[in-house]
Design a protein around this motif. Structure first.
Motif, PDB file in Angstrom:
ATOM      1  N   GLY A  36       0.795  -1.268  -0.009  1.00 30.54           N
ATOM      2  CA  GLY A  36       0.123   0.112  -0.116  1.00 30.54           C
ATOM      3  C   GLY A  36       0.650   1.360  -0.019  1.00 30.54           C
ATOM      4  N   ARG A  37       2.153   0.976  -0.265  1.00 27.49           N
ATOM      5  CA  ARG A  37       2.993   2.372  -0.349  1.00 27.49           C
ATOM      6  C   ARG A  37       3.163   3.061  -1.975  1.00 27.49           C
ATOM      7  N   ALA A  38       2.179   3.229  -2.441  1.00 26.65           N
ATOM      8  CA  ALA A  38       1.912   3.605  -3.748  1.00 26.65           C
ATOM      9  C   ALA A  38       3.263   4.651  -4.263  1.00 26.65           C
ATOM     10  N   ASP A  39       3.622   5.803  -3.346  1.00 23.82           N
ATOM     11  CA  ASP A  39       4.618   6.621  -3.463  1.00 23.82           C
ATOM     12  C   ASP A  39       5.764   6.041  -3.669  1.00 23.82           C
ATOM     13  N   THR A  40       6.215   5.095  -2.733  1.00 23.25           N
ATOM     14  CA  THR A  40       7.579   4.541  -2.422  1.00 23.25           C
ATOM     15  C   THR A  40       7.525   3.635  -3.976  1.00 23.25           C
ATOM     16  N   ALA A  41       6.731   2.753  -4.139  1.00 23.79           N
ATOM     17  CA  ALA A  41       6.468   1.944  -5.321  1.00 23.79           C
ATOM     18  C   ALA A  41       6.929   2.742  -6.623  1.00 23.79           C
ATOM     19  N   LEU A  42       6.247   3.894  -6.871  1.00 21.47           N
ATOM     20  CA  LEU A  42       6.556   4.690  -8.107  1.00 21.47           C
ATOM     21  C   LEU A  42       7.976   5.379  -8.099  1.00 21.47           C
ATOM     22  N   GLY A  43       8.504   5.524  -7.029  1.00 16.23           N
ATOM     23  CA  GLY A  43       9.883   6.076  -6.894  1.00 16.23           C
ATOM     24  C   GLY A  43      10.987   5.027  -7.179  1.00 16.23           C
ATOM     25  N   LEU A  44      10.624   3.741  -6.817  1.00 17.05           N
ATOM     26  CA  LEU A  44      11.429   2.701  -6.949  1.00 17.05           C
ATOM     27  C   LEU A  44      11.363   2.184  -8.453  1.00 17.05           C
ATOM     28  N   LEU A  45      10.146   2.077  -8.997  1.00 13.14           N
ATOM     29  CA  LEU A  45      10.094   1.790 -10.533  1.00 13.14           C
ATOM     30  C   LEU A  45      10.536   2.734 -11.459  1.00 13.14           C
ATOM     31  N   ALA A  46      10.365   4.111 -10.946  1.00 17.50           N
ATOM     32  CA  ALA A  46      11.031   4.886 -11.870  1.00 17.50           C
ATOM     33  C   ALA A  46      12.362   5.034 -12.076  1.00 17.50           C
ATOM     34  N   ARG A  47      13.187   4.481 -11.338  1.00 12.44           N
ATOM     35  CA  ARG A  47      14.848   4.033 -11.392  1.00 12.44           C
ATOM     36  C   ARG A  47      15.134   3.169 -12.725  1.00 12.44           C
ATOM     37  N   LEU A  48      13.861   2.295 -13.046  1.00 12.36           N
ATOM     38  CA  LEU A  48      14.550   1.562 -14.134  1.00 12.36           C
ATOM     39  C   LEU A  48      14.514   2.070 -15.569  1.00 12.36           C
ATOM     40  N   ASP A  49      13.976   3.522 -15.455  1.00 11.30           N
ATOM     41  CA  ASP A  49      13.998   4.196 -16.803  1.00 11.30           C
ATOM     42  C   ASP A  49      14.761   5.413 -16.397  1.00 11.30           C
ATOM     43  N   GLU A  50      15.420   5.594 -15.377  1.00  8.99           N
ATOM     44  CA  GLU A  50      16.299   6.743 -15.112  1.00  8.99           C
ATOM     45  C   GLU A  50      17.547   6.556 -15.543  1.00  8.99           C
ATOM     46  N   ARG A  51      17.942   7.579 -16.644  1.00  9.31           N
ATOM     47  CA  ARG A  51      19.337   7.492 -17.436  1.00  9.31           C
ATOM     48  C   ARG A  51      20.521   7.598 -16.207  1.00  9.31           C
ATOM     49  N   GLY A  52      21.495   6.760 -16.256  1.00  9.39           N
ATOM     50  CA  GLY A  52      22.519   6.696 -15.400  1.00  9.39           C
ATOM     51  C   GLY A  52      22.493   5.849 -14.087  1.00  9.39           C
ATOM     52  N   HIS A  53      21.332   5.590 -13.705  1.00 10.67           N
ATOM     53  CA  HIS A  53      20.784   4.854 -12.386  1.00 10.67           C
ATOM     54  C   HIS A  53      21.509   3.315 -12.665  1.00 10.67           C
ATOM     55  N   ASP A  54      21.972   2.836 -11.694  1.00  7.76           N
ATOM     56  CA  ASP A  54      22.525   1.621 -11.681  1.00  7.76           C
ATOM     57  C   ASP A  54      21.540   0.398 -12.003  1.00  7.76           C
ATOM     58  N   ALA A  55      20.315   0.608 -11.843  1.00  7.95           N
ATOM     59  CA  ALA A  55      19.114  -0.369 -12.116  1.00  7.95           C
ATOM     60  C   ALA A  55      18.562  -0.037 -13.506  1.00  7.95           C
ATOM     61  N   ALA A  56      18.852   1.118 -14.031  1.00  7.48           N
ATOM     62  CA  ALA A  56      18.273   1.434 -15.460  1.00  7.48           C
ATOM     63  C   ALA A  56      18.571   0.277 -16.432  1.00  7.48           C
ATOM     64  N   HIS A  57      17.310  -0.241 -16.976  1.00  4.88           N
ATOM     65  CA  HIS A  57      17.266  -1.208 -17.986  1.00  4.88           C
ATOM     66  C   HIS A  57      16.284  -1.067 -18.890  1.00  4.88           C
TER      67      HIS A  57
END
Length: 74
Positions: A36-57
Motif C-alpha cells: 500500500g505504499r504507492a509513492d514509494t513503489a513509484l519512486g522505485l519503479l522510476a529508477r528502471l527508466d532513469e538514465r545513469g541509474h545502476d538499475a536502469a534497464h
C-alpha cells in the motif's frame, strides 16, 4: 523480500549487472505496491527508466511499464 533485494543490489552493483539490479528494484517496487505504499513503489519503479541509474534497464523498464502506470494511478 526487501532484505533479499537489498542484498541482491549490493552484490550486483560492483559487477555492474544492470539486469539483476533492475529485477531487484522491480521486486522492491512490487512489494511496496502490495504493502500500500504507492509513492514509494513509484519512486522505485522510476529508477528502471532513469538514465545513469545502476538499475536502469530498457527491457525491464518496458516490462514494468504497466505496473508503473497502475502505481501512478493509485
Amino acid at each position: 523480500m526487501d532484505r533479499l533485494a537489498t542484498r541482491t543490489l549490493r552484490l550486483a552493483g560492483p559487477r555492474r549487472d544492470r539486469a539483476v539490479s533492475a529485477a531487484a528494484e522491480w521486486n522492491r517496487g512490487m512489494a511496496a505496491l502490495a504493502a500500500g505504499r504507492a509513492d514509494t513503489a513509484l519512486g522505485l519503479l522510476a529508477r528502471l527508466d532513469e538514465r545513469g541509474h545502476d538499475a536502469a534497464h530498457p527491457i525491464v523498464a518496458l516490462s514494468a511499464g504497466l505496473t508503473g502506470a497502475e502505481t501512478a494511478r493509485r
